[in-house]
Design an enzyme around this catalytic site. Structure first.
Site, PDB file in Angstrom:
ATOM      1  N   GLU A   1      13.224  -0.512  -2.755  1.00 28.83           N
ATOM      2  CA  GLU A   1      13.248   0.596  -1.808  1.00 28.83           C
ATOM      3  C   GLU A   1      13.479   1.907  -2.560  1.00 28.83           C
ATOM      4  O   GLU A   1      14.218   1.928  -3.547  1.00 28.83           O
ATOM      5  CB  GLU A   1      14.375   0.395  -0.784  1.00 28.83           C
ATOM      6  CG  GLU A   1      14.170  -0.832   0.072  1.00 28.83           C
ATOM      7  CD  GLU A   1      15.249  -0.999   1.146  1.00 28.83           C
ATOM      8  OE1 GLU A   1      15.986  -0.025   1.423  1.00 28.83           O
ATOM      9  OE2 GLU A   1      15.343  -2.110   1.682  1.00 28.83           O
TER      10      GLU A   1
ATOM     11  N   GLU B   1       7.567   0.382   6.510  1.00 31.30           N
ATOM     12  CA  GLU B   1       8.330  -0.180   7.637  1.00 31.30           C
ATOM     13  C   GLU B   1       8.573   0.894   8.700  1.00 31.30           C
ATOM     14  O   GLU B   1       9.032   2.003   8.387  1.00 31.30           O
ATOM     15  CB  GLU B   1       9.675  -0.732   7.125  1.00 31.30           C
ATOM     16  CG  GLU B   1      10.540  -1.288   8.248  1.00 31.30           C
ATOM     17  CD  GLU B   1      11.677  -2.184   7.787  1.00 31.30           C
ATOM     18  OE1 GLU B   1      11.746  -2.513   6.585  1.00 31.30           O
ATOM     19  OE2 GLU B   1      12.510  -2.553   8.641  1.00 31.30           O
TER      20      GLU B   1
HETATM   21  O1  KIV Z   1      14.316  -7.763   3.660  1.00 31.17           O
HETATM   22  C1  KIV Z   1      13.302  -7.954   4.344  1.00 31.17           C
HETATM   23  O2  KIV Z   1      13.130  -8.976   5.007  1.00 31.17           O
HETATM   24  C2  KIV Z   1      12.292  -6.917   4.345  1.00 31.17           C
HETATM   25  C3  KIV Z   1      11.239  -7.000   5.405  1.00 31.17           C
HETATM   26  C4  KIV Z   1      11.789  -6.551   6.695  1.00 31.17           C
HETATM   27  C5  KIV Z   1      10.030  -6.265   5.042  1.00 31.17           C
HETATM   28  O3  KIV Z   1      12.327  -6.009   3.561  1.00 31.17           O
END
Ligand code: KIV
Length: 263
Positions: A114, A181
């Site tokens: 991220e 997202e």
């Molecule tokens: O951690 C996760 O499951 C994710 C998804 C929601 C894309 O990043």
């Protein structure tokens, strides 16, 4: 299904088709998802919420993610295995490289991180060392406290433009994939059209190259609030295998997500 690689997903994008992705945390579910044809499995740090019962992904450790990666890697079959770098793995480039190395040794075939354009240097260094990276933009759950909650991102033109520019910068730095997202469907489409790399969406509309959901949401067993972009596929299936297959087929046929799942 033939072994899925990054080249497979690039070819899917070039052909204007879609691919399905699902979170997985253990060998049995990973096997079932692979048998259903799901192309990409993600050991998500969502494990902190759906397995460990936390209210966010922040408490998840590198050891937690490595443990679940080893479990999924043993069961996964032909699917590509992507794994989340946990909160603060991106604190420094040195730590990013160390943590990504640990995930790759545990069985990851791609890491997901991220962070916006400022992640470019870290992504460049990972990519140089042969680690494929998926950059997660839009609603980044590790930043939930800065964002003030799990809210749709990129609603106004300025924010949307910034997300598009972040995506371009990270691909330029070497990101092999983008995950978006909770953004408006129009932004999901714009980012997908602007980039040569595959774009995966969750709550990003029907036009991204791939779709991903958390496994517990697909099975309709998530406790508490159900986000708009989620669909319970168990409601239309006789068993777990059937629900995974239905999800995969609906993504491939672009029946999912429908307008009601988009922002
Ligand atoms: O951690 C996760 O499951 C994710 C998804 C929601 C894309 O990043």
């Amino acid at each position: 299904m033939k072994t899925v690689t990054l080249s497979t997903l690039q070819a899917v994008k070039r052909a204007g088709e879609t691919f399905s992705c699902l979170t997985a945390y253990d060998a049995t579910f990973a096997h079932a998802a692979g048998e259903a044809g799901i192309e990409v499995l993600l050991v998500g740090d969502s494990l902190g919420m759906v397995l460990q019962g936390h209210s966010s992904t922040l408490p998840v450790t590198l050891d937690d993610v490595c443990y679940h990666t080893r479990c999924v890697a043993r069961g996964k079959g032909a699917s590509l295995l992507m794994v989340d770098l946990p909160f603060m793995s991106n604190a420094t480039t040195a730590r990013l490289l160390e943590d990504a190395g640990a995930l790759m040794r545990a069985g990851a075939e791609m890491v997901k991180v991220e962070g916006e354009a400022w992640m470019a240097d870290g992504i460049r260094e990972l990519s140089r060392r042969g680690v494929p990276v998926c950059a997660h933009l839009g609603l980044t759950p590790q930043a939930v406290h800065r964002l003030g909650g799990y809210k749709v991102q990129g609603r106004d033109a300025e924010q949307a433009g910034r997300i598009l520019e972040d995506a371009r910068a990270l691909v330029e730095a070497g990101a092999s994939m983008i995950l978006l997202e909770c953004v408006p469907a129009s932004l999901g489409r714009a980012v997908t059209e602007a980039l040569e790399v595959p774009v995966i969406g969750i709550g990003a509309g029907a036009d991204t190259d791939g779709q991903i959901l958390v496994m517990h949401d697909v099975l309709g067993i998530t406790a508490g609030h159900t986000p708009r972009f989620v669909k319970n596929f168990m409601a239309e299936a006789d068993d777990i295998q059937g629900a995974f297959r239905r999800y995969h087929e609906d993504v491939k046929a672009r029946r999912f997500p429908a307008a009601e799942h988009a922002f």
